[in-house]
Write a protein that holds these residues in place. Structure first.
Motif, PDB file in Angstrom:
ATOM      1  N   GLU A  70       0.638  -0.888   0.654  1.00 39.40           N
ATOM      2  CA  GLU A  70      -0.042   0.281   0.110  1.00 39.40           C
ATOM      3  C   GLU A  70       0.680   1.556  -0.078  1.00 39.40           C
ATOM      4  O   GLU A  70       1.949   1.901   1.123  1.00 39.40           O
ATOM      5  CB  GLU A  70      -0.857   0.154   1.431  1.00 39.40           C
ATOM      6  N   PRO A  71       0.884   2.390  -1.006  1.00 40.17           N
ATOM      7  CA  PRO A  71       1.540   3.468  -1.053  1.00 40.17           C
ATOM      8  C   PRO A  71       1.452   4.463   0.068  1.00 40.17           C
ATOM      9  O   PRO A  71       0.264   4.777  -0.199  1.00 40.17           O
ATOM     10  CB  PRO A  71       1.553   3.024  -2.746  1.00 40.17           C
ATOM     11  N   ALA A  72       2.141   4.909   0.607  1.00 46.65           N
ATOM     12  CA  ALA A  72       2.192   6.592   0.982  1.00 46.65           C
ATOM     13  C   ALA A  72       3.580   7.293   0.076  1.00 46.65           C
ATOM     14  O   ALA A  72       4.340   6.757  -0.313  1.00 46.65           O
ATOM     15  CB  ALA A  72       2.460   6.061   1.650  1.00 46.65           C
ATOM     16  N   TYR A  73       3.159   8.440  -0.289  1.00 44.97           N
ATOM     17  CA  TYR A  73       4.166   9.262  -1.156  1.00 44.97           C
ATOM     18  C   TYR A  73       4.339  10.406   0.432  1.00 44.97           C
ATOM     19  O   TYR A  73       4.074  11.332   0.770  1.00 44.97           O
ATOM     20  CB  TYR A  73       4.013   9.831  -1.964  1.00 44.97           C
ATOM     21  N   ASN A  74       5.950  10.963   0.058  1.00 46.73           N
ATOM     22  CA  ASN A  74       6.797  11.241   0.445  1.00 46.73           C
ATOM     23  C   ASN A  74       7.090  12.696   0.507  1.00 46.73           C
ATOM     24  O   ASN A  74       7.985  12.305  -0.476  1.00 46.73           O
ATOM     25  CB  ASN A  74       7.346  10.759   1.762  1.00 46.73           C
TER      26      ASN A  74
ATOM     27  N   ILE B  26       8.566   7.042  -1.739  1.00 46.16           N
ATOM     28  CA  ILE B  26       7.398   6.103  -1.765  1.00 46.16           C
ATOM     29  C   ILE B  26       7.576   5.125  -0.437  1.00 46.16           C
ATOM     30  O   ILE B  26       8.407   4.605  -0.535  1.00 46.16           O
ATOM     31  CB  ILE B  26       7.153   5.169  -3.094  1.00 46.16           C
ATOM     32  N   TYR B  27       6.687   4.939   0.194  1.00 45.26           N
ATOM     33  CA  TYR B  27       6.575   3.921   1.497  1.00 45.26           C
ATOM     34  C   TYR B  27       5.454   2.910   1.425  1.00 45.26           C
ATOM     35  O   TYR B  27       4.759   3.368   0.853  1.00 45.26           O
ATOM     36  CB  TYR B  27       6.109   4.575   3.225  1.00 45.26           C
ATOM     37  N   LEU B  28       6.373   1.628   0.827  1.00 45.93           N
ATOM     38  CA  LEU B  28       5.239   0.393   0.380  1.00 45.93           C
ATOM     39  C   LEU B  28       4.508  -0.073   1.747  1.00 45.93           C
ATOM     40  O   LEU B  28       6.106  -1.176   2.562  1.00 45.93           O
ATOM     41  CB  LEU B  28       6.169  -0.538  -0.551  1.00 45.93           C
TER      42      LEU B  28
ATOM     43  N   ASP C 126       3.360  -3.341   3.166  1.00 40.63           N
ATOM     44  CA  ASP C 126       3.405  -4.779   3.490  1.00 40.63           C
ATOM     45  C   ASP C 126       3.196  -5.348   4.718  1.00 40.63           C
ATOM     46  O   ASP C 126       2.453  -5.517   5.574  1.00 40.63           O
ATOM     47  CB  ASP C 126       4.184  -5.422   2.538  1.00 40.63           C
ATOM     48  N   TYR C 127       4.054  -6.377   5.128  1.00 42.51           N
ATOM     49  CA  TYR C 127       4.178  -6.892   6.108  1.00 42.51           C
ATOM     50  C   TYR C 127       5.340  -5.421   6.768  1.00 42.51           C
ATOM     51  O   TYR C 127       5.269  -6.054   7.925  1.00 42.51           O
ATOM     52  CB  TYR C 127       5.022  -8.200   5.733  1.00 42.51           C
ATOM     53  N   SER C 128       5.553  -5.134   6.325  1.00 45.25           N
ATOM     54  CA  SER C 128       6.967  -4.491   6.491  1.00 45.25           C
ATOM     55  C   SER C 128       6.953  -2.649   5.968  1.00 45.25           C
ATOM     56  O   SER C 128       5.908  -3.278   4.967  1.00 45.25           O
ATOM     57  CB  SER C 128       8.519  -5.047   7.110  1.00 45.25           C
ATOM     58  N   VAL C 129       7.411  -2.157   5.876  1.00 44.10           N
ATOM     59  CA  VAL C 129       7.080  -0.941   5.268  1.00 44.10           C
ATOM     60  C   VAL C 129       8.110  -0.463   4.350  1.00 44.10           C
ATOM     61  O   VAL C 129       9.945  -0.866   5.217  1.00 44.10           O
ATOM     62  CB  VAL C 129       6.808   0.304   6.289  1.00 44.10           C
ATOM     63  N   HIS C 130       8.501  -0.121   3.263  1.00 45.10           N
ATOM     64  CA  HIS C 130       9.257  -0.912   2.502  1.00 45.10           C
ATOM     65  C   HIS C 130       9.657   0.687   1.784  1.00 45.10           C
ATOM     66  O   HIS C 130       8.804   1.210   1.923  1.00 45.10           O
ATOM     67  CB  HIS C 130       9.580  -1.942   1.199  1.00 45.10           C
TER      68      HIS C 130
ATOM     69  N   SER D  14      -0.177  -0.597   9.341  1.00 42.14           N
ATOM     70  CA  SER D  14      -0.185   1.213   8.533  1.00 42.14           C
ATOM     71  C   SER D  14       0.325   2.851   8.360  1.00 42.14           C
ATOM     72  O   SER D  14       1.389   2.589   9.179  1.00 42.14           O
ATOM     73  CB  SER D  14      -1.233   2.156   8.733  1.00 42.14           C
ATOM     74  N   VAL D  15       0.889   2.739   6.969  1.00 44.94           N
ATOM     75  CA  VAL D  15       1.919   4.509   7.239  1.00 44.94           C
ATOM     76  C   VAL D  15       0.938   5.476   6.333  1.00 44.94           C
ATOM     77  O   VAL D  15       0.692   5.124   5.562  1.00 44.94           O
ATOM     78  CB  VAL D  15       3.241   2.976   6.338  1.00 44.94           C
ATOM     79  N   VAL D  16       1.447   7.047   7.153  1.00 45.86           N
ATOM     80  CA  VAL D  16       1.109   7.764   6.921  1.00 45.86           C
ATOM     81  C   VAL D  16       1.770   8.797   6.822  1.00 45.86           C
ATOM     82  O   VAL D  16       2.796   8.756   7.290  1.00 45.86           O
ATOM     83  CB  VAL D  16      -0.038   8.176   8.181  1.00 45.86           C
ATOM     84  N   VAL D  17       2.071   9.898   5.603  1.00 46.80           N
ATOM     85  CA  VAL D  17       2.795  10.590   5.443  1.00 46.80           C
ATOM     86  C   VAL D  17       2.264  12.106   5.895  1.00 46.80           C
ATOM     87  O   VAL D  17       0.973  12.013   5.026  1.00 46.80           O
ATOM     88  CB  VAL D  17       3.604  10.477   3.821  1.00 46.80           C
ATOM     89  N   ASP D  18       3.154  12.417   6.484  1.00 39.87           N
ATOM     90  CA  ASP D  18       2.248  14.120   7.026  1.00 39.87           C
ATOM     91  C   ASP D  18       3.374  15.440   6.436  1.00 39.87           C
ATOM     92  O   ASP D  18       4.352  15.734   6.857  1.00 39.87           O
ATOM     93  CB  ASP D  18       2.064  14.321   8.310  1.00 39.87           C
TER      94      ASP D  18
END
Length: 182
Positions: free
Chosen positions: A120-124, A130-132, A134-138, A171-175
């Motif tokens: 699941e992508p999050a963009y910084n 891009i942070y993905l 899945d099991y971990s955050v790549h 989850s990962v969230v970018v602010d």
């Protein structure tokens, strides 16, 4: 907020657009999608997953309120509004199947490339990363689309990934306004 609108979708896949000031319906678009929505307000686009767990996303121009196309790759979208890119990905509950995150040009709706990692992508935008999740955050470099590391290496190094009771990123969230990744 600039358009004083509220976008909502329902289980039938209809997109409803409401005027938040007058509290009235502006339009209903049939077959937009019933999944997650991501608004790129700066570029007047709304991305609506066709269904949870699906692999298609409807792209809507929010000015004339029309469907402009469909992009594929998953049901989670992250937007790079300045670079005019959409990152479309997905995740699973086990190590298989392997996957990728597709990168789309949001103007032409042409595929620009792929990241060789599902998630699941999050963009910084501050780091063009891009942070993905899945099991971990790549961590993925926004220019090369190469995976460069993990935000949660302790999770990624567990000896029995996906086991019952193991740690897992949820989850990962970018602010970017606060310069924070959570």
């Amino acid at each position: 907020p600039q358009g004083e609108r509220v976008y909502l979708n329902d289980s039938a896949g209809r997109l409803h657009v409401l005027d938040s000031v007058a509290n009235r319906r502006e339009v209903t678009l049939p077959s937009a999608g019933s999944g997650r929505m991501v608004l790129d307000a700066a570029n007047h686009q709304l991305f609506v997953s066709r269904e949870r767990g699906g692999r298609e996303v409807t792209v809507i121009d929010t000015v004339p309120l029309t469907v402009t196309g469909i992009i594929t790759g998953g049901d989670h979208v992250a937007i790079d509004p300045i670079g005019r890119r959409a990152f479309v990905g997905w995740t699973a509950s086990g190590p298989t199947p392997p996957g990728e995150v597709l990168v789309w040009d949001t103007r032409s709706l042409r595929r620009l490339g792929a990241i060789a990692q599902r998630g699941e992508p999050a963009y910084n935008p501050l780091r063009d990363e891009i942070y993905l999740r899945d099991y971990s955050v790549h961590i993925v470099d926004g220019k090369t689309l190469a995976v460069t590391g993990e935000l949660t290496p302790d999770i990624g190094k567990q000896s029995l990934p996906y086991c019952n009771g193991c740690l897992m990123a949820t989850s990962v969230v970018v602010d970017s306004a606060q310069d924070v990744v959570v």
